[in-house]
Design an enzyme around this catalytic site. Structure first.
Site, PDB file in Angstrom:
ATOM      1  N   LYS A  20      19.559 -21.814 -37.097  1.00 56.60           N
ATOM      2  CA  LYS A  20      19.037 -22.736 -36.061  1.00 56.60           C
ATOM      3  C   LYS A  20      17.834 -23.498 -36.646  1.00 56.60           C
ATOM      4  O   LYS A  20      17.770 -24.719 -36.553  1.00 56.60           O
ATOM      5  CB  LYS A  20      18.586 -21.938 -34.851  1.00 56.60           C
ATOM      6  CG  LYS A  20      17.668 -22.699 -33.887  1.00 56.60           C
ATOM      7  CD  LYS A  20      17.284 -21.902 -32.669  1.00 56.60           C
ATOM      8  CE  LYS A  20      16.048 -21.112 -32.821  1.00 56.60           C
ATOM      9  NZ  LYS A  20      14.777 -21.816 -32.690  1.00 56.60           N
ATOM     10  N   ASN A  21      16.916 -22.771 -37.277  1.00 59.68           N
ATOM     11  CA  ASN A  21      15.655 -23.395 -37.696  1.00 59.68           C
ATOM     12  C   ASN A  21      15.763 -24.241 -38.958  1.00 59.68           C
ATOM     13  O   ASN A  21      14.821 -24.958 -39.286  1.00 59.68           O
ATOM     14  CB  ASN A  21      14.564 -22.331 -37.826  1.00 59.68           C
ATOM     15  CG  ASN A  21      14.199 -21.764 -36.454  1.00 59.68           C
ATOM     16  OD1 ASN A  21      14.602 -22.317 -35.424  1.00 59.68           O
ATOM     17  ND2 ASN A  21      13.490 -20.655 -36.440  1.00 59.68           N
ATOM     18  N   ARG A  47       1.173 -23.672 -28.597  1.00 56.44           N
ATOM     19  CA  ARG A  47       1.929 -24.432 -29.599  1.00 56.44           C
ATOM     20  C   ARG A  47       1.477 -25.894 -29.678  1.00 56.44           C
ATOM     21  O   ARG A  47       2.219 -26.824 -29.407  1.00 56.44           O
ATOM     22  CB  ARG A  47       3.422 -24.289 -29.342  1.00 56.44           C
ATOM     23  CG  ARG A  47       3.781 -22.805 -29.332  1.00 56.44           C
ATOM     24  CD  ARG A  47       5.206 -22.494 -29.295  1.00 56.44           C
ATOM     25  NE  ARG A  47       5.851 -22.769 -30.565  1.00 56.44           N
ATOM     26  CZ  ARG A  47       7.175 -22.630 -30.721  1.00 56.44           C
ATOM     27  NH1 ARG A  47       7.899 -22.276 -29.700  1.00 56.44           N
ATOM     28  NH2 ARG A  47       7.737 -22.884 -31.880  1.00 56.44           N
ATOM     29  N   CYS A  98       5.125 -23.131 -24.662  1.00 53.67           N
ATOM     30  CA  CYS A  98       6.320 -22.391 -24.259  1.00 53.67           C
ATOM     31  C   CYS A  98       5.876 -20.961 -23.988  1.00 53.67           C
ATOM     32  O   CYS A  98       4.689 -20.655 -23.984  1.00 53.67           O
ATOM     33  CB  CYS A  98       7.363 -22.457 -25.346  1.00 53.67           C
ATOM     34  SG  CYS A  98       6.848 -21.522 -26.765  1.00 53.67           S
ATOM     35  N   ASP A 135       9.319 -14.107 -35.808  1.00 52.17           N
ATOM     36  CA  ASP A 135      10.532 -14.157 -34.980  1.00 52.17           C
ATOM     37  C   ASP A 135      11.246 -12.815 -34.923  1.00 52.17           C
ATOM     38  O   ASP A 135      12.115 -12.612 -34.085  1.00 52.17           O
ATOM     39  CB  ASP A 135      11.501 -15.231 -35.505  1.00 52.17           C
ATOM     40  CG  ASP A 135      10.934 -16.617 -35.287  1.00 52.17           C
ATOM     41  OD1 ASP A 135      11.484 -17.581 -35.864  1.00 52.17           O
ATOM     42  OD2 ASP A 135       9.925 -16.743 -34.568  1.00 52.17           O
ATOM     43  N   ARG A 182      19.820 -20.084 -26.515  1.00 52.34           N
ATOM     44  CA  ARG A 182      19.209 -21.196 -27.251  1.00 52.34           C
ATOM     45  C   ARG A 182      19.347 -20.962 -28.759  1.00 52.34           C
ATOM     46  O   ARG A 182      19.376 -21.910 -29.524  1.00 52.34           O
ATOM     47  CB  ARG A 182      17.720 -21.302 -26.908  1.00 52.34           C
ATOM     48  CG  ARG A 182      17.411 -21.954 -25.607  1.00 52.34           C
ATOM     49  CD  ARG A 182      15.937 -22.202 -25.508  1.00 52.34           C
ATOM     50  NE  ARG A 182      15.408 -22.565 -26.811  1.00 52.34           N
ATOM     51  CZ  ARG A 182      14.137 -22.356 -27.169  1.00 52.34           C
ATOM     52  NH1 ARG A 182      13.298 -21.790 -26.328  1.00 52.34           N
ATOM     53  NH2 ARG A 182      13.701 -22.717 -28.354  1.00 52.34           N
TER      54      ARG A 182
HETATM   55  C1  EPZ Z   1       8.768 -22.625 -36.287  1.00 54.48           C
HETATM   56  O1  EPZ Z   1       8.034 -23.014 -35.144  1.00 54.48           O
HETATM   57  C2  EPZ Z   1      10.026 -21.946 -35.759  1.00 54.48           C
HETATM   58  N1  EPZ Z   1      10.807 -22.888 -34.951  1.00 54.48           N
HETATM   59  C3  EPZ Z   1       9.638 -20.744 -34.892  1.00 54.48           C
HETATM   60  O2  EPZ Z   1      10.843 -20.096 -34.483  1.00 54.48           O
HETATM   61  C4  EPZ Z   1       8.822 -19.782 -35.757  1.00 54.48           C
HETATM   62  O3  EPZ Z   1       8.383 -18.715 -34.938  1.00 54.48           O
HETATM   63  C5  EPZ Z   1       7.601 -20.510 -36.341  1.00 54.48           C
HETATM   64  O4  EPZ Z   1       8.035 -21.681 -37.077  1.00 54.48           O
HETATM   65  C6  EPZ Z   1       6.797 -19.631 -37.272  1.00 54.48           C
HETATM   66  O5  EPZ Z   1       7.610 -19.157 -38.295  1.00 54.48           O
HETATM   67  C7  EPZ Z   1      11.594 -23.780 -35.588  1.00 54.48           C
HETATM   68  O6  EPZ Z   1      11.650 -23.833 -36.806  1.00 54.48           O
HETATM   69  C8  EPZ Z   1      12.392 -24.699 -34.712  1.00 54.48           C
HETATM   70  P1  EPZ Z   1       4.345 -23.235 -36.646  1.00 54.48           P
HETATM   71  P2  EPZ Z   1       6.753 -23.998 -35.301  1.00 54.48           P
HETATM   72  O7  EPZ Z   1       3.998 -24.678 -36.555  1.00 54.48           O
HETATM   73  O8  EPZ Z   1       7.010 -24.980 -36.369  1.00 54.48           O
HETATM   74  C9  EPZ Z   1       0.022 -23.059 -34.756  1.00 54.48           C
HETATM   75  C10 EPZ Z   1      12.351 -19.141 -32.974  1.00 54.48           C
HETATM   76  O9  EPZ Z   1      12.288 -18.133 -32.276  1.00 54.48           O
HETATM   77  N2  EPZ Z   1       0.022 -24.534 -34.858  1.00 54.48           N
HETATM   78  O10 EPZ Z   1       4.514 -22.604 -38.000  1.00 54.48           O
HETATM   79  O11 EPZ Z   1       6.375 -24.471 -33.965  1.00 54.48           O
HETATM   80  C11 EPZ Z   1       1.005 -22.588 -33.688  1.00 54.48           C
HETATM   81  O12 EPZ Z   1       0.411 -22.644 -32.405  1.00 54.48           O
HETATM   82  C12 EPZ Z   1      11.154 -20.053 -33.087  1.00 54.48           C
HETATM   83  O13 EPZ Z   1      13.361 -19.500 -33.636  1.00 54.48           O
HETATM   84  C13 EPZ Z   1      -1.131 -25.231 -34.562  1.00 54.48           C
HETATM   85  O14 EPZ Z   1      -2.156 -24.643 -34.226  1.00 54.48           O
HETATM   86  O15 EPZ Z   1       5.663 -22.937 -35.812  1.00 54.48           O
HETATM   87  C14 EPZ Z   1       1.296 -21.177 -34.106  1.00 54.48           C
HETATM   88  O16 EPZ Z   1       0.256 -20.327 -33.637  1.00 54.48           O
HETATM   89  C15 EPZ Z   1       9.986 -19.580 -32.228  1.00 54.48           C
HETATM   90  N3  EPZ Z   1      -1.129 -26.596 -34.645  1.00 54.48           N
HETATM   91  C16 EPZ Z   1       1.244 -21.253 -35.635  1.00 54.48           C
HETATM   92  O17 EPZ Z   1       0.540 -22.473 -35.953  1.00 54.48           O
HETATM   93  C17 EPZ Z   1      -0.003 -27.286 -35.014  1.00 54.48           C
HETATM   94  O18 EPZ Z   1      -0.063 -28.526 -35.096  1.00 54.48           O
HETATM   95  C18 EPZ Z   1       2.626 -21.300 -36.271  1.00 54.48           C
HETATM   96  O19 EPZ Z   1       3.275 -22.425 -35.774  1.00 54.48           O
HETATM   97  C19 EPZ Z   1       1.169 -26.562 -35.306  1.00 54.48           C
HETATM   98  C20 EPZ Z   1       1.170 -25.186 -35.220  1.00 54.48           C
END
Ligand code: EPZ
Length: 417
Positions: A22-23, A121, A116, A304, A396
């Site tokens: 998915k990711n 996020r 979410c 995850d 999802r």
């Molecule tokens: C990706 O989400 C994945 N989703 C998530 O999988 C996964 O948990 C996550 O990466 C971490 O590995 C997809 O790839 C579609 P991040 P993403 O930006 O990109 C903070 C699942 O279950 N952050 O690495 O949203 C954020 O709040 C999903 O398949 C900021 O502060 O994750 C979080 O605490 C859930 N500012 C941390 O970084 C930003 O601009 C990691 O977020 C962006 C992120």
């Protein structure tokens, strides 16, 4: 609404074929905007999140056709650069479409994707990076308007190795003028898959999968065909399903090196794991031992898998400690597990799980994708009939979950309520 009815206590045995990731699929589908031509994708899971992403492409004017797990996209006729709010809000990761749209059209309008169930996020890292690439950003009433004459390559350091921000910068800079370097980039395998896909399209990306990624802007991108990598979290989910039922599973079409921390932790807990070429076999003793996990950016233990592992540890021998370092609100599933008799204490980022002999069935409610999967894992191991509500969350991210589980001996039924 829909729910799963699960009769627990049945050993899972046999072979499972893992779906595409998915990711990895989501950013790769978004990237098909960039070549203004045709893209053929294989091994894309048919799940809610990929369906929404394709719906947005169609709304923007792309031609999209699906035949099983083969998807054909032609982004030549794309004319709109505004992602509709109702679709934007249906999924967090729609924000990475912005990078692809602005990368090709030098403009994009989208809304804040909204938090979410697992955390606020924010997208500050995405927007700050866009500004560094010379993109003007205006925000009002929840709408974000990006516009520029051209995108100019830049050096961007990420405060946190954000997966989405790393993907968005790559998408926005493959057609830029000059070179972009991302330092402290996320290293997840999905980013490497996106880069391999884009390089096959004619992009020039080096270092994807490491913490320094270099993108040299090119003028044009061409049509491409690509098979998406297997889903490493689905792989981990089925390993934990085998572990919680004392089963014996062979997982096919997997990449074992993508889930090293999960394999090590399961072996530490007492599972016997054989790794082959695109194959993993797991055999599990009667009782697993408690282990401690700390979630970290890749290549650390993936956030995850935290809830799925937590569900499995509720009946391990001893006390396990979990530290969730990535998201601020990823323990909701534990309250549901307490209804099944799990012994859990939550202190901020830490959850302490005292293993009990066995969970007892109950009616439990999913609150997010991986938390929902954790409840299914718990139901598979529990005594009696567990009802998991709100399984739309689970659908999802998992393709044909009940079908795959039934094939290996689970008693699980999907019911409309
Ligand atoms: C990706 O989400 C994945 N989703 C998530 O999988 C996964 O948990 C996550 O990466 C971490 O590995 C997809 O790839 C579609 P991040 P993403 O930006 O990109 C903070 C699942 O279950 N952050 O690495 O949203 C954020 O709040 C999903 O398949 C900021 O502060 O994750 C979080 O605490 C859930 N500012 C941390 O970084 C930003 O601009 C990691 O977020 C962006 C992120």
């Amino acid at each position: 609404m829909q729910e799963y009815i699960i009769e627990g206590g049945r050993k899972l045995e046999g072979e499972v074929y893992i779906s595409g990731s998915k990711n990895a699929s989501l950013p790769i589908i978004a990237a098909s905007i960039l070549n203004g031509s045709s893209t053929k994708l294989y091994h894309v899971p048919n799940i809610h999140d990929t369906q929404i992403t394709l719906k947005i492409l169609k709304y923007l004017g792309c031609k999209v056709s699906k035949n099983g797990d083969k998807i054909e996209i032609n982004s030549k006729p794309m004319k709109s650069t505004e992602i509709p709010e109702d679709l934007m809000r249906q999924m967090r990761s729609t924000v990475i479409m912005a990078g692809a749209i602005v990368g090709r059209f030098k403009e994009a309008v989208f809304t804040y994707p909204g938090g979410c169930e697992i955390g606020a996020r924010p997208i500050d890292l995405h927007l700050n990076a866009f500004k560094k690439l010379g993109i003007n950003i205006e925000e009002n009433a929840g709408f974000i308007r990006c516009k520029c004459d051209k995108i100019i390559g830049a050096n961007i350091n990420l405060d946190f190795p954000s997966v989405g921000a790393t993907e968005n910068i790559i998408l926005a800079s493959v057609l830029a003028e000059g070179e972009t370097t991302i330092t402290n980039a996320a290293m997840e395998p999905e980013i490497e898959d996106l880069a391999i896909f884009l390089n096959r399209m004619g992009a020039k990306i080096e270092g994807a999968g490491t913490n320094i990624v270099k993108i040299t802007g090119v003028k044009k991108l061409k049509e491409v065909s690509y098979k998406v990598m297997p889903d490493r979290i689905e792989t981990g989910t089925f390993l934990c399903a085998a572990a919680v039922t004392g089963g014996n599973l062979i997982l096919n079409q997997v990449v074992p090196e993508h889930i090293t921390p999960i394999i090590y932790k399961l072996q530490e807990a007492g599972a016997k794991i054989e790794v082959g070429n695109k194959k993993i076999e797991i055999q599990v003793p009667k009782k697993l031992k408690a282990v401690d996990i700390k979630t970290m950016p890749y290549p650390g233990f993936p956030t995850d898998m935290q809830s799925i592992f937590g569900a499995m540890l509720t009946t391990a021998k001893g006390t396990s400690v979990i530290i969730e370092n990535i998201f601020e609100n990823r323990y909701k599933y534990l309250t549901e597990l307490q209804r099944m008799g799990a012994k859990i204490q939550i202190e901020g980022k830490m959850a302490v799980i005292k293993g009990v002999k066995r969970l007892s069935a109950a009616t439990v409610t999913s609150t997010d994708l991986r938390g929902g999967a954790a409840l299914v894992i718990a139901g598979l191991g529990a005594r009696g009939i567990t009802k998991v509500e709100n399984i739309e969350y689970i659908q999802r991210g998992y393709e044909k979950l009940e079908e795959k589980l039934t094939k290996i001996g689970a008693k699980i039924e999907l019911k409309n309520t």
